[in-house]
Design a protein around this motif. Structure first.
Motif, mmCIF file in Angstrom:
data_model
loop_
_atom_site.group_PDB
_atom_site.id
_atom_site.type_symbol
_atom_site.label_atom_id
_atom_site.label_comp_id
_atom_site.label_asym_id
_atom_site.label_seq_id
_atom_site.Cartn_x
_atom_site.Cartn_y
_atom_site.Cartn_z
ATOM 1 N N LYS A 262 9.430 23.920 -6.830
ATOM 2 C CA LYS A 262 8.409 24.334 -6.003
ATOM 3 C C LYS A 262 7.256 24.639 -7.150
ATOM 4 C CE LYS A 262 10.864 26.550 -2.379
ATOM 5 N NZ LYS A 262 11.292 27.630 -1.746
ATOM 6 N N ALA A 263 7.204 24.410 -8.410
ATOM 7 C CA ALA A 263 6.210 24.385 -9.432
ATOM 8 C C ALA A 263 5.161 23.357 -9.253
ATOM 9 C CB ALA A 263 6.732 24.380 -10.902
ATOM 10 N N PRO A 264 3.949 23.381 -9.655
ATOM 11 C CA PRO A 264 2.988 22.226 -9.742
ATOM 12 C C PRO A 264 3.566 21.085 -10.429
ATOM 13 C CG PRO A 264 1.873 24.604 -10.320
ATOM 14 C CD PRO A 264 3.641 24.764 -10.201
ATOM 15 N N ALA A 265 3.257 20.036 -9.768
ATOM 16 C CA ALA A 265 3.710 18.630 -10.124
ATOM 17 C C ALA A 265 2.718 18.084 -11.292
ATOM 18 C CB ALA A 265 4.056 17.783 -9.094
ATOM 19 N N ASP A 266 2.723 18.883 -12.516
ATOM 20 C CA ASP A 266 1.850 18.326 -13.415
ATOM 21 C C ASP A 266 2.224 18.223 -14.863
ATOM 22 O OD1 ASP A 266 2.241 20.841 -14.406
ATOM 23 O OD2 ASP A 266 0.370 21.596 -13.604
ATOM 24 N N GLY A 267 3.607 18.062 -14.866
ATOM 25 C CA GLY A 267 4.216 17.865 -16.399
ATOM 26 C C GLY A 267 4.494 18.965 -17.172
ATOM 27 N N HIS A 268 3.988 20.248 -16.701
ATOM 28 C CA HIS A 268 4.015 21.563 -17.497
ATOM 29 C C HIS A 268 5.191 22.188 -17.080
ATOM 30 C CE1 HIS A 268 -0.037 20.105 -18.115
ATOM 31 N NE2 HIS A 268 -0.068 20.643 -19.215
ATOM 32 N N THR A 269 5.936 21.895 -16.432
ATOM 33 C CA THR A 269 7.377 22.853 -15.946
ATOM 34 C C THR A 269 8.283 21.719 -15.782
ATOM 35 O OG1 THR A 269 5.994 24.301 -14.589
ATOM 36 C CG2 THR A 269 8.485 24.241 -14.418
ATOM 37 N N THR B 44 5.424 14.593 -9.993
ATOM 38 C CA THR B 44 4.799 14.528 -11.332
ATOM 39 C C THR B 44 4.326 13.162 -11.655
ATOM 40 O OG1 THR B 44 6.269 16.315 -11.941
ATOM 41 C CG2 THR B 44 5.194 15.081 -13.705
ATOM 42 N N PRO B 45 2.936 12.956 -11.932
ATOM 43 C CA PRO B 45 2.614 11.805 -12.424
ATOM 44 C C PRO B 45 3.271 10.889 -13.230
ATOM 45 C CG PRO B 45 0.814 13.246 -12.414
ATOM 46 C CD PRO B 45 2.214 13.986 -12.179
ATOM 47 N N ALA B 46 3.682 9.527 -13.040
ATOM 48 C CA ALA B 46 4.302 8.861 -13.772
ATOM 49 C C ALA B 46 4.059 8.884 -15.255
ATOM 50 C CB ALA B 46 4.434 7.289 -13.487
ATOM 51 N N ALA C 106 -8.181 5.147 -17.598
ATOM 52 C CA ALA C 106 -7.039 5.130 -18.498
ATOM 53 C C ALA C 106 -5.912 5.643 -17.661
ATOM 54 C CB ALA C 106 -7.452 5.641 -19.723
ATOM 55 N N ARG C 107 -6.280 6.825 -17.178
ATOM 56 C CA ARG C 107 -5.065 7.385 -16.660
ATOM 57 C C ARG C 107 -4.431 6.633 -15.425
ATOM 58 N NH1 ARG C 107 -7.925 12.284 -17.732
ATOM 59 N NH2 ARG C 107 -8.897 12.096 -15.621
ATOM 60 N N ALA C 108 -5.064 5.982 -14.639
ATOM 61 C CA ALA C 108 -4.948 5.352 -13.669
ATOM 62 C C ALA C 108 -3.986 3.939 -14.197
ATOM 63 C CB ALA C 108 -6.082 5.006 -12.705
ATOM 64 N N GLN C 109 -4.289 3.552 -15.108
ATOM 65 C CA GLN C 109 -3.597 2.452 -15.826
ATOM 66 C C GLN C 109 -2.329 2.749 -16.540
ATOM 67 O OE1 GLN C 109 -6.908 0.661 -17.956
ATOM 68 N NE2 GLN C 109 -7.551 -0.492 -16.215
ATOM 69 N N PHE D 21 13.137 16.433 -7.000
ATOM 70 C CA PHE D 21 13.058 16.187 -8.229
ATOM 71 C C PHE D 21 12.714 15.090 -8.911
ATOM 72 C CE2 PHE D 21 15.502 20.152 -7.749
ATOM 73 C CZ PHE D 21 14.794 21.131 -8.471
ATOM 74 N N ALA D 22 11.949 14.714 -9.943
ATOM 75 C CA ALA D 22 12.044 13.237 -10.691
ATOM 76 C C ALA D 22 12.998 13.466 -11.927
ATOM 77 C CB ALA D 22 10.647 12.898 -11.013
ATOM 78 N N ALA D 23 13.921 12.552 -12.078
ATOM 79 C CA ALA D 23 14.723 12.301 -13.395
ATOM 80 C C ALA D 23 13.775 12.057 -14.523
ATOM 81 C CB ALA D 23 15.630 11.511 -13.228
ATOM 82 N N VAL D 24 13.946 12.854 -15.643
ATOM 83 C CA VAL D 24 13.006 12.692 -16.819
ATOM 84 C C VAL D 24 13.944 11.961 -17.770
ATOM 85 C CG1 VAL D 24 11.585 13.603 -18.744
ATOM 86 C CG2 VAL D 24 11.469 14.442 -16.066
ATOM 87 N N ALA D 25 14.930 12.521 -18.432
ATOM 88 C CA ALA D 25 15.757 12.112 -19.410
ATOM 89 C C ALA D 25 17.227 12.737 -19.377
ATOM 90 C CB ALA D 25 14.982 12.384 -20.698
ATOM 91 N N HIS D 26 17.911 11.790 -19.837
ATOM 92 C CA HIS D 26 19.554 12.293 -19.991
ATOM 93 C C HIS D 26 19.453 12.814 -21.289
ATOM 94 C CE1 HIS D 26 23.781 11.978 -20.780
ATOM 95 N NE2 HIS D 26 23.878 11.763 -19.364
ATOM 96 N N LEU D 27 20.024 14.001 -21.276
ATOM 97 C CA LEU D 27 20.185 14.723 -22.794
ATOM 98 C C LEU D 27 21.574 14.681 -23.627
ATOM 99 C CD1 LEU D 27 17.602 17.273 -22.084
ATOM 100 C CD2 LEU D 27 17.032 15.085 -23.024
ATOM 101 N N GLY D 28 22.488 13.816 -23.148
ATOM 102 C CA GLY D 28 23.630 13.789 -23.727
ATOM 103 C C GLY D 28 24.701 14.214 -22.787
#
Length: 324
Positions: free
Chosen positions: A82-89, A261-263, A18-21, A115-122
């Motif tokens: 330099k933080a772990p690329a796991d979505g928690h930072t 960080t995973p997609a 499921a994660r892979a998909q 860095f990976a862009a996540v969201a524009h916040l205004g």
């Protein structure tokens, strides 16, 4: 027996498949939102407005961690890179993110590629204000006064490389032939106080912090930088309306994560931030934050950041700012 073992193996593998998909990602521990500035600033306020809603959406505590220091928030940004690329930072930054490379010769990270862009916040529009004792009431009378007093104009700024400074330099470039002395202060607050006290003629400030002074009459608003008026100051014309369409400058906020960080994590964080923005429109509007739905996806925000960086670099280069 073989069939049962195969079924069991498939069941155990299902989460991985499921994660892979690209199945929905959920954090399994608290999420840190790193703000690379001290508490109380606009970036910090935006982050803290969102934490409770983000906690409810993600099902884990979302906490703000201030890591101030370095030019344009360098210390906090480096920590996230330099933080772990796991979505928690997550890094929640302002447009100072793209200003940093113009100030620092040896960057400890690559703004675009680490860095990976996540969201524009205004965006927060910026407004040009003057001391109310000046004999100007609008852009036309201000430009006439500036031309008549060229070389005698003190333009207060919030420090080299700040968003205020960037907007001020864009204004100065839009008024060729007028000499203005850019007077640097340690932040937007001191720059505004200099204008209020009459120690400087004018300054540019984000509407979020300028609105109280404008409404209180301690400064006079001339125009909002950009093509449209700001909802929080509906009676103040835009630069385009005021006859200065070349002056277009606004601070912006955005969320980033380490590049690997995973997609699915990026997608989940993007959805949470966008939902929080929708639910908090009223509160964000009170501090002048305006949504830009066209930049809602990670791809759109990434393209925006990549286009903004060279624009910022050119403005600061023309202003004589050299990386140190």
């Amino acid at each position: 027996m073989t069939t049962r073992r195969a079924a069991l193996a498939l069941a155990l593998a299902a989460p991985t498949i499921a994660r892979a998909q690209g199945a929905a990602w959920r954090p399994d521990r608290p999420v840190r939102i790193v703000v690379p500035f001290a508490p109380g600033g606009a970036t910090d306020v935006v982050a803290r407005v969102m934490t409770e809603t983000m906690t409810n959406l993600l099902g884990q505590s979302v906490v703000v961690e201030n890591r101030a220091g370095g030019a344009a928030g360098l210390i906090g940004s480096e920590m996230v890179a330099k933080a772990p690329a796991d979505g928690h930072t997550v890094l929640l930054h302002s447009n100072a993110h793209v200003i940093a490379p113009s100030l620092v010769a040896r960057m400890p990270f690559d703004v675009l590629n680490d860095f990976a862009a996540v969201a524009h916040l205004g965006r927060v529009p910026q407004v040009l204000v003057v001391n109310p004792r000046m004999p100007v009431t609008d852009m036309a009378s201000l430009l006439a006064w500036l031309r008549a007093n060229s070389g005698k104009v003190d333009f207060a700024s919030a420090g080299i490389g700040s968003g205020n400074h960037l907007a001020s330099e864009i204004f100065r470039a839009a008024v060729p032939g007028v000499q203005m002395e850019m007077v640097q202060f340690r932040g937007g607050g001191p720059a505004m106080q200099a204008v209020i006290a009459g120690n400087a003629h004018m300054c540019v400030d984000p509407i979020a912090s300028a609105v109280a002074h404008i409404r209180g009459g301690t400064v006079r608003a001339i125009a909002v930088a950009g093509p449209t008026r700001a909802a929080i100051l509906p009676d103040v014309p835009s630069a385009s309306e005021a006859g200065l369409p070349a002056w277009d400058a606004a601070a912006w906020f955005g969320a980033f994560v380490p590049v690997r960080t995973p997609a699915p994590a990026v997608a989940a964080l993007n959805a949470a931030f966008n939902t929080a923005m929708e639910r908090l429109q009223g509160r964000l509007g009170e501090i002048g934050v305006e949504r830009q739905p066209q930049l809602a996806t990670p791809a759109a925000f990434d393209a925006f950041v990549r286009a903004d960086l060279p624009k910022v670099a050119e403005v600061l280069r023309r202003a004589g700012v050299q990386p140190e």
